[in-house]
Write an enzyme that holds these catalytic residues in place. Sequence first.
Site, mmCIF file in Angstrom:
data_model
loop_
_atom_site.group_PDB
_atom_site.id
_atom_site.type_symbol
_atom_site.label_atom_id
_atom_site.label_comp_id
_atom_site.label_asym_id
_atom_site.label_seq_id
_atom_site.Cartn_x
_atom_site.Cartn_y
_atom_site.Cartn_z
ATOM 1 N N HIS A 13 39.262 41.642 59.171
ATOM 2 C CA HIS A 13 38.709 41.809 57.819
ATOM 3 C C HIS A 13 39.154 40.659 56.918
ATOM 4 C CE1 HIS A 13 37.440 44.812 54.528
ATOM 5 N NE2 HIS A 13 37.754 43.689 53.906
ATOM 6 N N HIS A 15 36.995 37.822 54.258
ATOM 7 C CA HIS A 15 35.720 37.281 53.746
ATOM 8 C C HIS A 15 35.828 35.762 53.725
ATOM 9 C CE1 HIS A 15 34.519 41.315 52.184
ATOM 10 N NE2 HIS A 15 35.826 41.465 52.210
ATOM 11 N N HIS A 193 32.954 48.726 53.720
ATOM 12 C CA HIS A 193 34.050 48.911 52.768
ATOM 13 C C HIS A 193 33.938 50.307 52.154
ATOM 14 C CE1 HIS A 193 34.446 44.597 53.047
ATOM 15 N NE2 HIS A 193 35.406 44.546 52.151
ATOM 16 N N GLU A 196 38.432 52.023 48.930
ATOM 17 C CA GLU A 196 39.225 50.956 48.313
ATOM 18 C C GLU A 196 39.253 51.233 46.800
ATOM 19 O OE1 GLU A 196 37.463 47.059 48.133
ATOM 20 O OE2 GLU A 196 39.389 46.047 47.854
ATOM 21 N N ASP A 274 41.912 40.007 53.931
ATOM 22 C CA ASP A 274 40.810 40.235 52.972
ATOM 23 C C ASP A 274 40.312 38.944 52.308
ATOM 24 O OD1 ASP A 274 38.923 41.890 51.866
ATOM 25 O OD2 ASP A 274 40.254 42.844 50.424
ATOM 26 N N ASP A 275 41.017 38.443 51.323
ATOM 27 C CA ASP A 275 40.633 37.197 50.623
ATOM 28 C C ASP A 275 41.926 36.425 50.364
ATOM 29 O OD1 ASP A 275 37.661 37.882 49.853
ATOM 30 O OD2 ASP A 275 38.847 39.645 49.323
#
Length: 335
Positions: A13, A15, A193, A196, A274-275
Amino acid sequence: MTTLTVLPKAELHCHIEGAAAPDLVRRIAERNGVALPDSLFTADGRYVWNDFQSFLAAYDLASSVLRRPEDYRDIMYRYLADCAAEGAIYVEVFSSPDHAAAVGMSYADHLAGLIAAIDAAKAEFGITGRIIVTCVRHLGPDRALEVARTMVSEPHPYVVGFGMGGDERQYDVADFLPAFRMAADAGYGCTVHAGEVAGPDSVREAITRLPVTRIGHGVRAAENPRLLDDLAKRGIVLEVCPGSNLALGLYPNAEAHPLRRLVEAGCRVTLNSDDPPFFGTSIGKEYADAASVFGLEAETLRRITETALDAAFVDDETRQELRQRAAQFAYQPTS
Ligand code: HPA
Ligand code: ZN
């Protein structure tokens, strides 16, 4: 270094648009002649955002500088090199054709850059990369279906899954069934998603309404013991991103984060970034914090990597190769 360094890691996961470091985004903006507002960066060069909504806006703005295949190649190559240097053997990145389309880039062009980087990183660092095409929830079900249709009609062996990010408070998850159905029927693994920024009901809805085997985040399922039990029984894999959750303020501190409780409830947990530059994290940091902050044993971390490889959207031959690599893993610093 500690034994953690020698643990093989896998990430499901991340992006890719959110993996672009500020310095690289600035360089790409310059070479493309795109002006970015100074307000996107702090004085010491980090991204500026202060809640989920402003994070999504900063993310959209940073992504808007990506205009050519080489832009995608450069961010993907750097991300894969960084992951390999931290002991990752496998990563799946989310890629959003809607972000490419917003600046006039075709699906094929944005994909070409990612594919070139995956080939180069495999040859240079031995890391395996794959792509999950994602739609953006707040852009609505029609766009989502169009993204799924494009993915299915222009296949590539590195594109292995379909997902959905964006604001999970918008629309009903069932509105996106046609897009997910199209992807699943064509053989793509599916993840969404949920749990969250919305509560446990969003996870319940997602696993009830969509053909998904994994949930992006899913951490708020911890608020409902019965749901946790169902997730464990069904073997739904949670793509947990503790650093992201803490940075976005979902939990006030690590003690309040449910990572340990999810593991102890028998849920199939993976660790993810994630990011990474937005949240000051990386796959290596997530594993390190899982040990030093959350107190997970090395054996649990090994199992987390095994779970990620079991749940990866790859063909069986690739999965076998990855399991073998994990079993024989000897950390080779790449820089
Ligand atoms: N949540 C939802 N959408 C996203 C995220 C996230 O953490 N990162 C990039 N798009
Ligand atoms: Zn995400």
